[in-house]
Design a protein around this motif. Structure first.
Motif, mmCIF file in Angstrom:
data_model
loop_
_atom_site.group_PDB
_atom_site.id
_atom_site.type_symbol
_atom_site.label_atom_id
_atom_site.label_comp_id
_atom_site.label_asym_id
_atom_site.label_seq_id
_atom_site.Cartn_x
_atom_site.Cartn_y
_atom_site.Cartn_z
ATOM 1 N N MET A 12 -6.293 -2.641 1.069
ATOM 2 C CA MET A 12 -6.083 -1.316 1.656
ATOM 3 C C MET A 12 -5.197 -1.484 2.887
ATOM 4 S SD MET A 12 -10.099 -0.150 1.350
ATOM 5 C CE MET A 12 -9.853 1.430 2.148
ATOM 6 N N THR A 13 -4.009 -0.882 2.857
ATOM 7 C CA THR A 13 -3.066 -1.003 3.964
ATOM 8 C C THR A 13 -2.667 0.377 4.473
ATOM 9 O OG1 THR A 13 -1.171 -1.084 2.442
ATOM 10 C CG2 THR A 13 -2.149 -3.184 3.107
ATOM 11 N N HIS A 14 -2.310 0.408 5.752
ATOM 12 C CA HIS A 14 -1.824 1.647 6.382
ATOM 13 C C HIS A 14 -0.634 1.264 7.273
ATOM 14 C CE1 HIS A 14 -4.364 0.159 9.727
ATOM 15 N NE2 HIS A 14 -5.258 -0.052 8.770
ATOM 16 N N PRO A 15 0.525 0.990 6.666
ATOM 17 C CA PRO A 15 1.656 0.422 7.401
ATOM 18 C C PRO A 15 2.205 1.286 8.520
ATOM 19 C CG PRO A 15 2.316 1.126 5.198
ATOM 20 C CD PRO A 15 0.824 1.199 5.242
ATOM 21 N N PHE A 16 1.914 2.588 8.487
ATOM 22 C CA PHE A 16 2.471 3.489 9.498
ATOM 23 C C PHE A 16 1.408 4.037 10.452
ATOM 24 C CE2 PHE A 16 5.060 3.840 5.609
ATOM 25 C CZ PHE A 16 6.233 3.289 6.092
ATOM 26 N N GLY A 17 0.187 3.459 10.400
ATOM 27 C CA GLY A 17 -0.878 3.894 11.296
ATOM 28 C C GLY A 17 -2.059 4.480 10.546
ATOM 29 N N LEU A 18 -3.222 4.539 11.239
ATOM 30 C CA LEU A 18 -4.442 5.042 10.612
ATOM 31 C C LEU A 18 -4.311 6.480 10.141
ATOM 32 C CD1 LEU A 18 -7.282 3.687 12.947
ATOM 33 C CD2 LEU A 18 -6.627 2.825 10.708
ATOM 34 N N ASP A 19 -3.542 7.300 10.854
ATOM 35 C CA ASP A 19 -3.442 8.712 10.526
ATOM 36 C C ASP A 19 -2.307 9.023 9.551
ATOM 37 O OD1 ASP A 19 -1.511 8.031 12.345
ATOM 38 O OD2 ASP A 19 -1.615 9.908 13.467
ATOM 39 N N LYS A 20 -1.665 7.978 9.015
ATOM 40 C CA LYS A 20 -0.620 8.160 8.017
ATOM 41 C C LYS A 20 -1.128 7.676 6.660
ATOM 42 C CE LYS A 20 2.179 9.588 11.241
ATOM 43 N NZ LYS A 20 2.568 11.020 11.351
ATOM 44 N N LYS A 21 -0.289 7.770 5.666
ATOM 45 C CA LYS A 21 -0.699 7.477 4.301
ATOM 46 C C LYS A 21 -1.154 6.023 4.134
ATOM 47 C CE LYS A 21 1.185 9.752 1.080
ATOM 48 N NZ LYS A 21 2.118 10.351 0.088
ATOM 49 N N TRP A 22 -2.311 5.857 3.446
ATOM 50 C CA TRP A 22 -2.841 4.543 3.102
ATOM 51 C C TRP A 22 -2.442 4.196 1.661
ATOM 52 C CZ3 TRP A 22 -7.489 2.010 5.542
ATOM 53 C CH2 TRP A 22 -7.734 2.500 6.841
ATOM 54 N N ILE A 23 -2.351 2.891 1.381
ATOM 55 C CA ILE A 23 -2.075 2.406 0.035
ATOM 56 C C ILE A 23 -3.226 1.499 -0.388
ATOM 57 C CG2 ILE A 23 -0.495 1.103 -1.436
ATOM 58 C CD1 ILE A 23 1.728 1.831 0.580
ATOM 59 N N ILE A 24 -3.816 1.791 -1.550
ATOM 60 C CA ILE A 24 -4.964 1.032 -2.056
ATOM 61 C C ILE A 24 -4.618 0.552 -3.459
ATOM 62 C CG2 ILE A 24 -7.437 1.064 -2.523
ATOM 63 C CD1 ILE A 24 -7.624 3.536 -0.703
ATOM 64 N N GLN A 25 -4.509 -0.764 -3.625
ATOM 65 C CA GLN A 25 -4.100 -1.315 -4.911
ATOM 66 C C GLN A 25 -4.842 -2.609 -5.212
ATOM 67 O OE1 GLN A 25 0.183 -1.613 -4.182
ATOM 68 N NE2 GLN A 25 0.557 0.128 -5.536
ATOM 69 N N ASP A 26 -4.859 -2.949 -6.509
ATOM 70 C CA ASP A 26 -5.421 -4.217 -6.955
ATOM 71 C C ASP A 26 -4.338 -5.008 -7.680
ATOM 72 O OD1 ASP A 26 -5.104 -2.793 -9.288
ATOM 73 O OD2 ASP A 26 -6.991 -3.464 -10.160
ATOM 74 N N THR A 27 -4.709 -6.117 -8.277
ATOM 75 C CA THR A 27 -3.755 -6.926 -9.037
ATOM 76 C C THR A 27 -4.002 -6.827 -10.536
ATOM 77 O OG1 THR A 27 -5.176 -8.884 -8.850
ATOM 78 C CG2 THR A 27 -3.476 -8.570 -7.154
ATOM 79 N N GLU A 28 -4.935 -5.929 -10.944
ATOM 80 C CA GLU A 28 -5.298 -5.806 -12.355
ATOM 81 C C GLU A 28 -4.846 -4.482 -12.964
ATOM 82 O OE1 GLU A 28 -6.741 -8.250 -13.942
ATOM 83 O OE2 GLU A 28 -7.166 -9.540 -12.228
ATOM 84 N N SER A 29 -4.109 -3.681 -12.180
ATOM 85 C CA SER A 29 -3.601 -2.370 -12.640
ATOM 86 C C SER A 29 -4.723 -1.404 -13.006
ATOM 87 C CB SER A 29 -2.651 -2.546 -13.838
ATOM 88 O OG SER A 29 -1.539 -3.347 -13.482
ATOM 89 N N MET A 30 -5.881 -1.562 -12.352
ATOM 90 C CA MET A 30 -6.969 -0.602 -12.545
ATOM 91 C C MET A 30 -7.080 0.374 -11.385
ATOM 92 S SD MET A 30 -10.103 -2.798 -14.237
ATOM 93 C CE MET A 30 -11.112 -1.319 -14.456
ATOM 94 N N VAL A 31 -6.541 0.002 -10.229
ATOM 95 C CA VAL A 31 -6.612 0.841 -9.037
ATOM 96 C C VAL A 31 -5.210 0.958 -8.441
ATOM 97 C CG1 VAL A 31 -7.625 1.157 -6.744
ATOM 98 C CG2 VAL A 31 -8.959 0.032 -8.548
ATOM 99 N N ASP A 32 -4.704 2.167 -8.393
ATOM 100 C CA ASP A 32 -3.392 2.431 -7.789
ATOM 101 C C ASP A 32 -3.481 3.789 -7.106
ATOM 102 O OD1 ASP A 32 -0.800 2.487 -6.976
ATOM 103 O OD2 ASP A 32 0.088 2.641 -8.977
ATOM 104 N N LEU A 33 -3.865 3.780 -5.813
ATOM 105 C CA LEU A 33 -4.161 5.011 -5.102
ATOM 106 C C LEU A 33 -3.414 5.083 -3.781
ATOM 107 C CD1 LEU A 33 -8.075 5.109 -5.470
ATOM 108 C CD2 LEU A 33 -6.422 6.337 -6.883
ATOM 109 N N THR A 34 -3.189 6.302 -3.343
ATOM 110 C CA THR A 34 -2.790 6.563 -1.961
ATOM 111 C C THR A 34 -3.837 7.482 -1.348
ATOM 112 O OG1 THR A 34 -1.430 8.494 -2.530
ATOM 113 C CG2 THR A 34 -0.343 6.331 -2.469
ATOM 114 N N PHE A 35 -3.985 7.381 -0.048
ATOM 115 C CA PHE A 35 -4.949 8.203 0.684
ATOM 116 C C PHE A 35 -4.223 8.882 1.827
ATOM 117 C CE2 PHE A 35 -8.015 8.667 4.214
ATOM 118 C CZ PHE A 35 -8.986 9.449 3.597
ATOM 119 N N THR A 36 -4.281 10.207 1.863
ATOM 120 C CA THR A 36 -3.624 10.988 2.907
ATOM 121 C C THR A 36 -4.669 11.515 3.877
ATOM 122 O OG1 THR A 36 -1.909 11.673 1.334
ATOM 123 C CG2 THR A 36 -2.095 12.927 3.389
#
Length: 352
Positions: A273-297
């Protein structure tokens, strides 16, 4: 495709100084992890000393028609914390109430069959109870406001015989087999309501999840957790994702990520789970098995800092929406769009 086998839960989590690691469908009757042999640096400390490093946390996540929120109880051994935070989904406005409670033996109960965890203070009454025999969970709170916050009351309960009700238990090395972290995840449908300043409120339907965790902590612990609760094409969906510096080295085999779809459980792979532009900006949530590919606003966040003697806790709860795709155990895609959820970011420094 990634999978972890669900097994029958053990009678005890820890037996003869060793933990029964694994992913379980169901829950043991006692949720205790003390008794691990030499959990710190191989030094065989007495149990009475090593168990002081066990910290317990109990969360209840709820989402009904108008509101989404989280209640948390945290047992630090010398004192405990109780709080409730919730957001209006339509306006994003947040309300947050918390209190510190003096030490109490087994503040978070060991029994999973039946239990109550509560703050009985007049201004901060928060109570969470459960009884597995009737698949019952209930959260109630009555908290006083101030010049910027209204008085608030809330009550949520899971209907008896709820088909959505699912209990899972995850017992993971933390990060090696000398220590363990145990999580009880219980998903359910709920009925409930929230009343502000004693205004009349109608009862509405929704979804909830109760998460109990016990862990042998390090001096510095940090974690990120995400929960989503909602419906997709008339299917009830609840998921939990996250990671911490206490996770098992082999986190493909041992983690607490799970998806519940109309009462059916799917184990999910480890995620980042990463938030490259800050906590209040879009998060990226991914795995390496192509089962989880989400963004969180993020929509609104609530940050708190607790600094008492030898303990410091910096934590943030963020309400927002998920977009993207999850895969269930049958390989079917669950497409999320403006799906409500909460992310928690936690840092704990404990010398106690």
């Amino acid at each position: 495709m990634y999978s972890r086998e669900f097994k029958e839960p053990p009678v005890q989590i820890v037996q003869n100084g060793k933990a029964n690691f694994g992913t379980f469908l169901g829950i043991s009757s006692k949720f205790g992890i003390k008794g691990m042999r030499a959990p710190y640096a191989g030094v065989p400390l007495p149990t009475v000393i090593s168990k002081l490093r066990i910290k317990s946390r109990l969360n209840y996540i709820f989402s009904i028609d108008k509101y989404i929120g989280i209640s948390e109880f945290y047992d630090f051994r010398i004192f405990s914390l109780a709080e409730v935070a919730f957001w209006n989904k339509e306006t994003g406005k947040k309300q947050f109430y918390h209190t510190v409670i003096p030490t109490r033996h087994h503040f978070i109960p060991l029994s999973t069959d039946r239990g109550i965890c509560a703050s009985y203070l007049r201004r901060r009454y928060i109570k969470l109870s459960w009884g597995r025999k009737h698949q019952h969970h209930a959260l109630s709170f009555r908290v006083k406001g101030d010049s910027v916050r209204p008085d608030a009351e809330g009550f949520f309960f899971s209907p008896i015989g709820d088909k959505m009700h699912t209990d899972c238990m995850f017992v993971n090395p933390s990060p090696t087999s000398s220590r363990c972290s145990a999580t009880w995840f219980s998903a359910m449908s709920i009925d409930g309501q929230i009343t502000l300043d004693k205004e009349q409120a109608d009862k509405s339907h929704g979804l909830g999840a109760m998460i109990m965790n016990r862990t042998y902590v390090k001096v510095h612990s940090k974690s990120k957790r995400a929960w989503g609760l909602g419906t997709v094409k008339d299917k009830k969906i609840i998921f939990q994702l996250g990671y911490s510096n206490l996770d098992a080295f082999d986190n493909d085999r041992f983690n607490s990520n799970v998806l519940i779809e109309d009462g059916k459980a799917t184990t999910l792979p480890p995620v980042i789970m990463t938030h490259p532009f800050g906590l209040d900006k879009k998060w990226i949530i991914q795995d390496t098995e192509s089962m989880v590919d989400l963004t969180f606003t993020p929509v609104s966040q609530c940050s708190r800092l607790l600094n008492i003697i030898l303990l410091r806790r910096d934590y943030t709860s963020i309400y927002g929406t998920f977009d993207g795709v999850l895969l269930n155990s049958d390989g079917e895609k669950i497409v999320l769009k403006n799906f409500p959820g909460i992310i928690s970011r936690d840092f704990l420094r404990s010398l106690l």
